[in-house]
Write a protein that holds these residues in place. Structure first.
Motif, PDB file in Angstrom:
ATOM      1  N   PRO A  28       0.840  -1.201   0.000  1.00  0.00           N
ATOM      2  CA  PRO A  28       0.000   0.000   0.000  1.00  0.00           C
ATOM      3  C   PRO A  28       0.875   1.252   0.000  1.00  0.00           C
ATOM      4  O   PRO A  28       1.906   1.297   0.684  1.00  0.00           O
ATOM      5  N   LEU A  29       0.487   2.252  -0.776  1.00  0.00           N
ATOM      6  CA  LEU A  29       1.266   3.490  -0.830  1.00  0.00           C
ATOM      7  C   LEU A  29       1.349   4.165   0.534  1.00  0.00           C
ATOM      8  O   LEU A  29       2.302   4.880   0.823  1.00  0.00           O
ATOM      9  N   SER A  30       0.354   3.895   1.362  1.00  0.00           N
ATOM     10  CA  SER A  30       0.350   4.487   2.707  1.00  0.00           C
ATOM     11  C   SER A  30       1.467   3.932   3.589  1.00  0.00           C
ATOM     12  O   SER A  30       1.768   4.495   4.640  1.00  0.00           O
ATOM     13  N   SER A  31       2.110   2.839   3.162  1.00  0.00           N
ATOM     14  CA  SER A  31       3.195   2.268   3.968  1.00  0.00           C
ATOM     15  C   SER A  31       4.510   3.019   3.779  1.00  0.00           C
ATOM     16  O   SER A  31       5.459   2.795   4.521  1.00  0.00           O
TER      17      SER A  31
ATOM     18  N   THR B 185       6.955   6.242   4.026  1.00  0.00           N
ATOM     19  CA  THR B 185       7.110   7.438   4.858  1.00  0.00           C
ATOM     20  C   THR B 185       7.408   8.640   3.967  1.00  0.00           C
ATOM     21  O   THR B 185       7.702   8.492   2.771  1.00  0.00           O
TER      22      THR B 185
ATOM     23  N   TRP C 276       9.228   8.652   0.220  1.00  0.00           N
ATOM     24  CA  TRP C 276       8.725   9.388  -0.946  1.00  0.00           C
ATOM     25  C   TRP C 276       9.775  10.351  -1.491  1.00  0.00           C
ATOM     26  O   TRP C 276      10.039  10.383  -2.695  1.00  0.00           O
TER      27      TRP C 276
END
Length: 141
Positions: free
Chosen positions: A58-61, A63, A67
């Protein structure tokens, strides 16, 4: 041999094939457009690979630091590819590739400055030999 060595050796083989295939594929087309096509192929291959190996995350994983540095790495890679393809279009693969591999020397210098790595004298000797080899190969007559 440690497992990273085999991955690094595979990278070297594929990088060498990249130069040859790119030089052949660049005939009669713009190098920037060729880089775009190459990028599409890479994206499709990675989607297939990540799907097959079930390694999607998941992209939410990620930091903020992940990024930032992955975006910077992507921009550096894109700039490298554009410059490399233009150089291949204009020059001989056997001269362009060694200059591109001068990145080995630069990686060591940047690793010392930014990552705090400390190569020993044998490693510095090897980097010096690589630098000398790049010059000999790139400027042959």
């Amino acid at each position: 041999m440690p497992i990273w060595f085999y991955w690094a050796a595979a990278s070297a083989v594929f990088a060498a094939l990249t130069a040859i295939f790119a030089k052949l594929g660049l005939q009669g087309i713009n190098s920037d457009f060729a880089t775009f096509i190459r990028t599409i192929v890479i994206m499709m291959a990675l989607v297939a690979f990540l799907s097959y190996t079930k390694k999607w995350q998941p992209l939410s994983s990620l930091t903020g630091k992940n990024w930032l540095f992955l975006i910077l790495s992507g921009l550096a890679t894109g700039a490298s590819w554009v410059a490399y393809f233009k150089a291949l279009q204009l020059g001989n693969a056997s001269q362009v590739a060694p200059i591109d591999k001068f990145s080995l020397v630069l990686v060591t210098i940047f690793a010392v400055i930014f990552l705090g790595e400390r190569p020993n004298s044998q490693e510095w000797l090897g980097i010096g030999l690589v630098a000398a080899g790049v010059l000999v190969l790139a400027f042959k007559r």
